[in-house]
Scaffold this active site. Structure first.
Site, PDB file in Angstrom:
ATOM      1  N   ASP A 180    -104.793 -16.184  50.643  1.00  0.00           N
ATOM      2  CA  ASP A 180    -105.734 -16.917  49.786  1.00  0.00           C
ATOM      3  C   ASP A 180    -105.918 -18.285  50.434  1.00  0.00           C
ATOM      4  OD1 ASP A 180    -106.473 -16.992  46.397  1.00  0.00           O
ATOM      5  OD2 ASP A 180    -106.692 -18.765  47.674  1.00  0.00           O
TER       6      ASP A 180
ATOM      7  N   GLU B 172    -102.620  -2.528  46.165  1.00  0.00           N
ATOM      8  CA  GLU B 172    -102.272  -3.944  46.379  1.00  0.00           C
ATOM      9  C   GLU B 172    -101.011  -4.362  45.638  1.00  0.00           C
ATOM     10  OE1 GLU B 172    -105.703  -6.452  46.028  1.00  0.00           O
ATOM     11  OE2 GLU B 172    -104.571  -8.110  45.145  1.00  0.00           O
TER      12      GLU B 172
ATOM     13  N   LYS C 246    -106.745  -3.396  37.685  1.00  0.00           N
ATOM     14  CA  LYS C 246    -105.425  -3.956  37.416  1.00  0.00           C
ATOM     15  C   LYS C 246    -104.546  -2.876  36.799  1.00  0.00           C
ATOM     16  CE  LYS C 246    -105.728  -8.166  38.788  1.00  0.00           C
ATOM     17  NZ  LYS C 246    -104.819  -8.710  39.803  1.00  0.00           N
TER      18      LYS C 246
ATOM     19  N   HIS D 174    -107.790 -12.998  49.729  1.00  0.00           N
ATOM     20  CA  HIS D 174    -107.665 -12.993  48.272  1.00  0.00           C
ATOM     21  C   HIS D 174    -108.478 -14.171  47.744  1.00  0.00           C
ATOM     22  CE1 HIS D 174    -105.530 -14.366  44.554  1.00  0.00           C
ATOM     23  NE2 HIS D 174    -105.522 -13.081  44.302  1.00  0.00           N
TER      24      HIS D 174
ATOM     25  N   GLU E  50    -113.658 -10.662  47.279  1.00  0.00           N
ATOM     26  CA  GLU E  50    -113.105 -10.494  45.933  1.00  0.00           C
ATOM     27  C   GLU E  50    -113.888 -11.402  44.974  1.00  0.00           C
ATOM     28  OE1 GLU E  50    -108.892 -11.316  45.334  1.00  0.00           O
ATOM     29  OE2 GLU E  50    -108.996 -10.246  43.429  1.00  0.00           O
TER      30      GLU E  50
ATOM     31  N   GLU F 223    -101.221 -12.302  48.928  1.00  0.00           N
ATOM     32  CA  GLU F 223    -101.714 -13.452  48.155  1.00  0.00           C
ATOM     33  C   GLU F 223    -100.565 -14.387  47.777  1.00  0.00           C
ATOM     34  OE1 GLU F 223    -102.943 -10.786  44.748  1.00  0.00           O
ATOM     35  OE2 GLU F 223    -102.279 -12.514  43.621  1.00  0.00           O
TER      36      GLU F 223
ATOM     37  N   ASP G  45    -104.316  -2.720  41.928  1.00  0.00           N
ATOM     38  CA  ASP G  45    -103.441  -3.875  42.108  1.00  0.00           C
ATOM     39  C   ASP G  45    -102.452  -3.888  40.946  1.00  0.00           C
ATOM     40  OD1 ASP G  45    -102.289  -6.327  42.552  1.00  0.00           O
ATOM     41  OD2 ASP G  45    -104.118  -7.505  42.236  1.00  0.00           O
TER      42      ASP G  45
HETATM   43 CA    CA Z   1    -103.880  -9.382  43.503  1.00  0.00          CA
END
Ligand code: CA
Length: 381
Positions: free
Chosen positions: A275, A226, A171, A302, A335, A252, A200
């Site tokens: 997702d 991402e 992240k 996702h 994921e 996503e 991401d």
């Molecule tokens: Ca993400």
């Protein structure tokens, strides 16, 4: 067979230690679970994915107020027809966000019913499993303070490695300087261990900073970068994709066939990440997967929901054709969120496990999960 009841379960749990991604602090985990009961004793389960920091009650209200009436006494095996009835019936106020999440949760439950009715896993109903196992990747590296946590995050990388993860997603989006300090610390801790990284930012930056970060990240040989910019900014997505060496991923926060058509037509992504709990369920995912084939875009779902969303995603991943075939094609990866979640594992009688670095995709009927209703009662709000 007819649909008799649709039960919506909103479950929640406060986190002892809140954590942050670039868009805010996560103080609780929540899920909107859909239980569809038929007149023939078959029950299907689905889950609506709460986008970002979305309260789970919004999708619940959409199910209860918009879709329950459309579905009552209908044949649950009519998945395509019912999807279009729900979508057409909510077009003027839906198409994206929570309303699509509501359709998604219902659609997953309908496919679960279909699998149980035909005594086949959903992957079989989707056309068959291309794979029986999938390599998971650890999504983690959330922040407890916000900035200046690179040494803690470097240790976190090692703990994912020890659990068997060889793919990890970091992240970022906490300022370019902090992002690079984090990346360098993590890279140093896993150096030589054969780990592939992704990043991401959860659309933390505008085009200029997203490009600057992308150039700086080119030293890390990332599998993808991402959500570099906000989902509405398809022009910046396309420019980043043209300018940067690594694959650009996103989706996503996109929904349905029409949303993904815009994403693909703009040349926005190399890897699309619908997702299943918000793109419109299996029915929609199937539309999007076919469209992605036509555009030469890879699909890698996702997954950030609870055990039900994980189970549904595994069935989708099993049935995903690769976009660029060769005998050594890159395969989709799972994921597997590693952030705190008080009920994710407890919701399934048989939660997913990593063995020898791989997750085995269940071949039981439907989405292949036995839901622990005691967990629902414990966390129901
Ligand atoms: Ca993400």
């Amino acid at each position: 067979m007819k649909i008799k009841h649709i039960n919506v379960h909103v479950i929640k749990s406060e986190l002892e230690v809140p954590f942050a991604f670039s868009q805010g602090w996560v103080n609780q985990r929540a899920a909107t679970l859909i239980e569809i009961i038929t007149n023939e004793g078959i029950t299907g389960w689905g889950e609506c994915f709460p986008q970002g920091l979305e309260p789970p009650e919004i999708a619940a209200a959409a199910v209860e107020n918009c879709f329950s009436e459309i579905l009552k006494n209908q044949n649950p095996l009519d998945t395509e027809r019912l999807w279009f009835e729900m979508y057409n019936g909510s077009r003027d106020f839906g198409r994206k966000g929570s309303v699509m999440a509501a359709i998604s949760g219902i659609d997953i439950a309908l496919w679960d019913i279909a699998g149980k009715f035909y005594n086949k896993p959903v992957s079989q109903l989707l056309g068959g499993a291309f794979r029986e196992t999938v390599q998971p990747y650890a999504t983690g590296f959330y922040r407890i303070k916000g900035q200046g946590e690179s040494s803690r995050l470097a240790e976190e990388a090692l703990s994912h490695y020890e659990k068997g993860f060889r793919l990890m997603k970091i992240k970022l989006g906490f300022g370019l300087q902090d992002d690079m300090a984090v990346m360098r610390a993590i890279q140093e801790s896993i150096s030589g261990l054969g780990v592939t990284l992704m990043v991401d930012t959860n659309h933390a930056y505008g085009r200029r900073d997203a490009l600057t970060l992308g150039h700086k990240l080119s030293e890390f040989d990332l599998r993808w970068y991402e959500e570099p910019v906000v989902p509405e900014d398809l022009e910046s997505y396309a420019e980043l994709r043209r300018s940067l060496p690594m694959a650009i991923a996103g989706g996503e926060n996109e929904h349905g066939l029409y949303g993904f058509k815009s994403l693909f037509a703009a040349g926005a992504v190399d890897t699309a990440q619908p997702d299943i709990g918000s793109c419109g369920g299996f029915t929609s995912a199937r539309h999007i997967v076919t469209l992605a084939q036509a555009f030469g875009v890879e699909i890698n779902p996702h997954v950030w929901g609870s055990a039900i969303a994980q189970a549904a995603s595994l069935q989708l991943i099993a049935a995903l054709p690769v976009s660029h075939h060769s005998i050594f094609s890159r395969q989709p990866i799972l994921e597997y969120d590693q952030s705190a979640h008080p009920f994710r594992r407890e919701l399934a009688e048989d939660p997913i496990e990593i063995e020898d670095g791989l997750v085995t995709i269940p071949s039981r009927p439907g989405i292949g999960i036995s839901v622990n209703k005691k967990t629902i009662e414990r966390f129901k709000r």
